[in-house]
Design a protein around this motif. Structure first.
Motif, PDB file in Angstrom:
ATOM      1  N   UNK A  68       3.041   2.133  -9.849  1.00 27.69           N
ATOM      2  CA  UNK A  68       2.956   1.682  -8.454  1.00 27.69           C
ATOM      3  C   UNK A  68       4.328   1.617  -7.797  1.00 27.69           C
ATOM      4  N   UNK A  69       4.354   1.926  -6.510  1.00 23.36           N
ATOM      5  CA  UNK A  69       5.563   1.650  -5.741  1.00 23.36           C
ATOM      6  C   UNK A  69       5.300   0.518  -4.740  1.00 23.36           C
ATOM      7  N   UNK A  70       4.025   0.182  -4.541  1.00 25.23           N
ATOM      8  CA  UNK A  70       3.639  -0.962  -3.713  1.00 25.23           C
ATOM      9  C   UNK A  70       2.311  -1.489  -4.233  1.00 25.23           C
ATOM     10  N   UNK A  71       2.258  -2.764  -4.537  1.00 26.14           N
ATOM     11  CA  UNK A  71       0.981  -3.405  -4.872  1.00 26.14           C
ATOM     12  C   UNK A  71       0.825  -4.609  -3.944  1.00 26.14           C
ATOM     13  N   UNK A  72       0.332  -4.318  -2.757  1.00 27.82           N
ATOM     14  CA  UNK A  72       0.162  -5.349  -1.744  1.00 27.82           C
ATOM     15  C   UNK A  72      -1.198  -6.021  -1.834  1.00 27.82           C
ATOM     16  N   UNK A  73      -1.381  -6.984  -0.961  1.00 27.48           N
ATOM     17  CA  UNK A  73      -2.640  -7.743  -0.927  1.00 27.48           C
ATOM     18  C   UNK A  73      -3.808  -6.873  -0.481  1.00 27.48           C
ATOM     19  N   UNK A  74      -3.552  -5.956   0.469  1.00 32.75           N
ATOM     20  CA  UNK A  74      -4.643  -5.134   1.000  1.00 32.75           C
ATOM     21  C   UNK A  74      -4.521  -3.656   0.644  1.00 32.75           C
ATOM     22  N   UNK A  75      -3.315  -3.185   0.349  1.00 34.32           N
ATOM     23  CA  UNK A  75      -3.116  -1.780   0.017  1.00 34.32           C
ATOM     24  C   UNK A  75      -2.153  -1.632  -1.155  1.00 34.32           C
ATOM     25  N   UNK A  76      -2.256  -0.462  -1.801  1.00 34.17           N
ATOM     26  CA  UNK A  76      -1.335  -0.121  -2.876  1.00 34.17           C
ATOM     27  C   UNK A  76      -0.945   1.344  -2.728  1.00 34.17           C
ATOM     28  N   UNK A  77       0.246   1.673  -3.242  1.00 33.65           N
ATOM     29  CA  UNK A  77       0.678   3.063  -3.305  1.00 33.65           C
ATOM     30  C   UNK A  77       1.122   3.334  -4.731  1.00 33.65           C
ATOM     31  N   UNK A  78       0.560   4.381  -5.301  1.00 35.81           N
ATOM     32  CA  UNK A  78       0.881   4.799  -6.675  1.00 35.81           C
ATOM     33  C   UNK A  78       1.437   6.209  -6.655  1.00 35.81           C
TER      34      UNK A  78
ATOM     35  N   UNK B   6      -5.333  -4.754  -8.715  1.00 35.91           N
ATOM     36  CA  UNK B   6      -6.098  -5.571  -7.768  1.00 35.91           C
ATOM     37  C   UNK B   6      -6.872  -6.663  -8.498  1.00 35.91           C
ATOM     38  N   UNK B   7      -7.429  -6.341  -9.633  1.00 38.37           N
ATOM     39  CA  UNK B   7      -8.208  -7.324 -10.388  1.00 38.37           C
ATOM     40  C   UNK B   7      -7.333  -8.364 -11.068  1.00 38.37           C
ATOM     41  N   UNK B   8      -6.078  -8.045 -11.272  1.00 38.80           N
ATOM     42  CA  UNK B   8      -5.167  -9.018 -11.865  1.00 38.80           C
ATOM     43  C   UNK B   8      -4.986 -10.215 -10.932  1.00 38.80           C
ATOM     44  N   UNK B   9      -5.084  -9.982  -9.630  1.00 36.32           N
ATOM     45  CA  UNK B   9      -4.897 -11.046  -8.645  1.00 36.32           C
ATOM     46  C   UNK B   9      -6.145 -11.913  -8.506  1.00 36.32           C
ATOM     47  N   UNK B  10      -7.311 -11.282  -8.303  1.00 35.61           N
ATOM     48  CA  UNK B  10      -8.512 -12.063  -8.018  1.00 35.61           C
ATOM     49  C   UNK B  10      -9.614 -11.907  -9.059  1.00 35.61           C
ATOM     50  N   UNK B  11      -9.582 -10.824  -9.815  1.00 32.07           N
ATOM     51  CA  UNK B  11     -10.646 -10.578 -10.784  1.00 32.07           C
ATOM     52  C   UNK B  11     -11.924 -10.061 -10.169  1.00 32.07           C
ATOM     53  N   UNK B  12     -11.911  -9.816  -8.862  1.00 33.01           N
ATOM     54  CA  UNK B  12     -13.151  -9.425  -8.198  1.00 33.01           C
ATOM     55  C   UNK B  12     -12.895  -8.394  -7.097  1.00 33.01           C
ATOM     56  N   UNK B  13     -12.080  -7.393  -7.405  1.00 32.33           N
ATOM     57  CA  UNK B  13     -11.702  -6.414  -6.391  1.00 32.33           C
ATOM     58  C   UNK B  13     -12.107  -5.001  -6.820  1.00 32.33           C
ATOM     59  N   UNK B  14     -12.217  -4.152  -5.833  1.00 27.86           N
ATOM     60  CA  UNK B  14     -12.410  -2.719  -6.036  1.00 27.86           C
ATOM     61  C   UNK B  14     -11.354  -2.021  -5.187  1.00 27.86           C
ATOM     62  N   UNK B  15     -11.110  -0.767  -5.467  1.00 31.43           N
ATOM     63  CA  UNK B  15     -10.167   0.004  -4.653  1.00 31.43           C
ATOM     64  C   UNK B  15     -10.819   1.319  -4.249  1.00 31.43           C
TER      65      UNK B  15
ATOM     66  N   UNK C  23      -3.432   1.942 -20.052  1.00 26.05           N
ATOM     67  CA  UNK C  23      -3.832   1.518 -18.716  1.00 26.05           C
ATOM     68  C   UNK C  23      -3.484   0.043 -18.541  1.00 26.05           C
ATOM     69  N   UNK C  24      -2.507  -0.205 -17.676  1.00 26.47           N
ATOM     70  CA  UNK C  24      -2.111  -1.567 -17.337  1.00 26.47           C
ATOM     71  C   UNK C  24      -2.002  -1.646 -15.820  1.00 26.47           C
ATOM     72  N   UNK C  25      -1.800  -2.837 -15.264  1.00 29.94           N
ATOM     73  CA  UNK C  25      -1.626  -2.947 -13.814  1.00 29.94           C
ATOM     74  C   UNK C  25      -0.334  -2.312 -13.290  1.00 29.94           C
ATOM     75  N   UNK C  26       0.568  -1.887 -14.184  1.00 27.73           N
ATOM     76  CA  UNK C  26       1.830  -1.303 -13.740  1.00 27.73           C
ATOM     77  C   UNK C  26       2.093   0.097 -14.304  1.00 27.73           C
TER      78      UNK C  26
END
Length: 135
Positions: free
Chosen positions: A94-104, A61-70, A18-21
């Protein structure tokens, strides 16, 4: 890795990587996953897509801010061939890891012959983590 509590545990989903990618996991399919005709219920495939994609998206998401949920907002899972029992491996990327949305995208294949049994795409919304999850 042992299953997460809740639905992952009920599914028998175990995560190997399990990694961010990338997320890799497996489920040992048996009769509890079957519908009335003895093949895996489509909801099992959709659930694996949702769980694998969500785990990776949460890490991203947590890699960016450390304080996110999805939270999942769309799940489109295709059932490609029937499967009755035996281990399946799911790989999510992932095919998109945006600021507000992601697509996996998550591909699920039989371990014994490598044939894909299902493929899905999960879209998630990134949200601030609830207060009980904040550090």
């Amino acid at each position: 890795m042992e299953p997460q509590p809740g639905w992952d545990s009920a599914l028998g989903l175990r995560i190997d990587e399990m990694t961010p990618t990338r997320v890799v996991g497996y489920v040992d399919i048996d009769e509890r996953h079957q519908q009335a005709y003895g093949i895996v219920h489509g909801g099992v495939w959709a659930s694996i897509v949702e769980s694998v994609g969500s785990h990776g998206a949460a890490m991203a998401a947590n890699e960016v801010t450390g304080n996110m949920a999805v939270v999942g907002v769309a799940n489109a899972t295709d059932f490609l061939r029937p499967h009755r029992s035996g281990r399946v491996r799911a790989i999510g990327t992932p095919i998109l890891t945006g600021r507000t949305q992601q697509i996996w995208v998550v591909e699920i294949a039989r371990e014994d012959d490598g044939k894909m049994v299902a493929r899905g795409q999960l879209r998630v919304q990134n949200l601030p983590a609830p207060p009980e999850r904040r550090a």
